[in-house]
Scaffold this active site. Sequence first.
Site, PDB file in Angstrom:
ATOM      1  N   LYS A 137      11.399  -4.006  -9.844  1.00  0.00           N
ATOM      2  CA  LYS A 137      11.775  -5.219  -9.107  1.00  0.00           C
ATOM      3  C   LYS A 137      12.073  -6.375 -10.054  1.00  0.00           C
ATOM      4  O   LYS A 137      13.065  -7.090  -9.886  1.00  0.00           O
ATOM      5  CB  LYS A 137      10.658  -5.598  -8.129  1.00  0.00           C
ATOM      6  N   GLN A 181       2.283  -6.844  -3.894  1.00  0.00           N
ATOM      7  CA  GLN A 181       2.520  -5.411  -4.022  1.00  0.00           C
ATOM      8  C   GLN A 181       1.420  -4.623  -3.315  1.00  0.00           C
ATOM      9  O   GLN A 181       0.232  -4.804  -3.584  1.00  0.00           O
ATOM     10  CB  GLN A 181       2.587  -5.013  -5.506  1.00  0.00           C
ATOM     11  N   ASP A 204       9.279  -9.796   2.057  1.00  0.00           N
ATOM     12  CA  ASP A 204       8.929  -8.421   2.388  1.00  0.00           C
ATOM     13  C   ASP A 204       8.976  -8.176   3.899  1.00  0.00           C
ATOM     14  O   ASP A 204       8.957  -7.030   4.347  1.00  0.00           O
ATOM     15  CB  ASP A 204       7.531  -8.078   1.859  1.00  0.00           C
TER      16      ASP A 204
END
Length: 377
Positions: A137, A181, A204
């Site tokens: 990422k 994460q 997200d």
Amino acid sequence: MRALLLSRLVKGELSRIPRPPPLLLMKYASLSSSAHSEDEPTKKKRKRSDCHILGPDLPDIWTPRSSAPPVPSSSSQTHVNDELIPTIIDGKSIAQDIRTVVAEEVRKMNNAIKKVPGLAVVLVGQRRDSQSYVRFKTKACEEVGIRSLLAELPEDCADDEVLNTVLGFNEDPSIHGILVQLPLPQHMDEEKILSAISLEKDVDGFHPLNVGNLAMSGGEPLFIPCAAKACIELLLRSGVELMGKNVAVIGRSKVVGLPTSLLLQRHHATVSTVHAFTKNPEDITREADIVISAAGVPNLVRKSWLKRGSVVIDVGTNPVEDPNSEHGYYLAGDVCYEEALQVVSAITPVPGGVGPVTVAMLLCNTLESAKRTHELS
């Protein structure tokens, strides 16, 4: 009961029912203010950005069908002996096309206002797969010109440390997207931490309001979860018809399975969710035109689970120990790839399928957040 309520209403008794305090009403109003305070151009911009992913907003009207049994046609029979040449859906190539567009948009933003999108990543612990995903990422951000910040916290840190990190990024105007994460260590309150992320920076797409709007017909989430968005993007770019198709989604996590099922329903597919407690899961998947697997179990889906000519999107990215590998492990999908190639019409490989497009969707969401913040079209 109805008569009693009517009589009380006539007497004015219902007007004395306690009402919520003004502060509570203000809280509810603030939660929905971003959706109601936007002007029409802003709404239209958001609709245009993800309209193909959210699918057509069609009324759910039933069409009466004839009661006569269907007449079999020789042309509709399946020729089981026909050789299938499966299409390998190249996620790397699709992701590169998306990143090229994002890089150009970032360049235009920098030229126009001397600012670029900013993404903050919070990594807790030392999981090898999580570290690998974060590297992908941050590297992708660097390639398209997005500024990235990484906050690494120890495995045994307290929830408050993660919360304080998230809240700090919430207040940073140079940060337009925040992701934590997953998975977090088991001792942590995942829901509490994810809910602390500012709705406007939830790239997200896991905030309850984003998920709720995704679930509502006609709802407009600010962000769509990246992996689910990647699955739909891969299918649409591959020319796969979704409306009316039978789709089996294996796994029901909030990261992939649940939002993918919701998105498929927005595209008017008929969705079956298969999970660890499903009886005879192979019987369900064998009826599916499209199988999307996000169970996190290597080689779970075998040839016997798949209908001939089906399309497979394999979201599984499972590290399998291998001392002979460069990193001590290799990545395997949920689907037994070699077996699936014998029966499917199209499939995503692992790696090189859903993963790169998921990262590309994260870049898109971060760019969209920055454009919204700076009121750019």
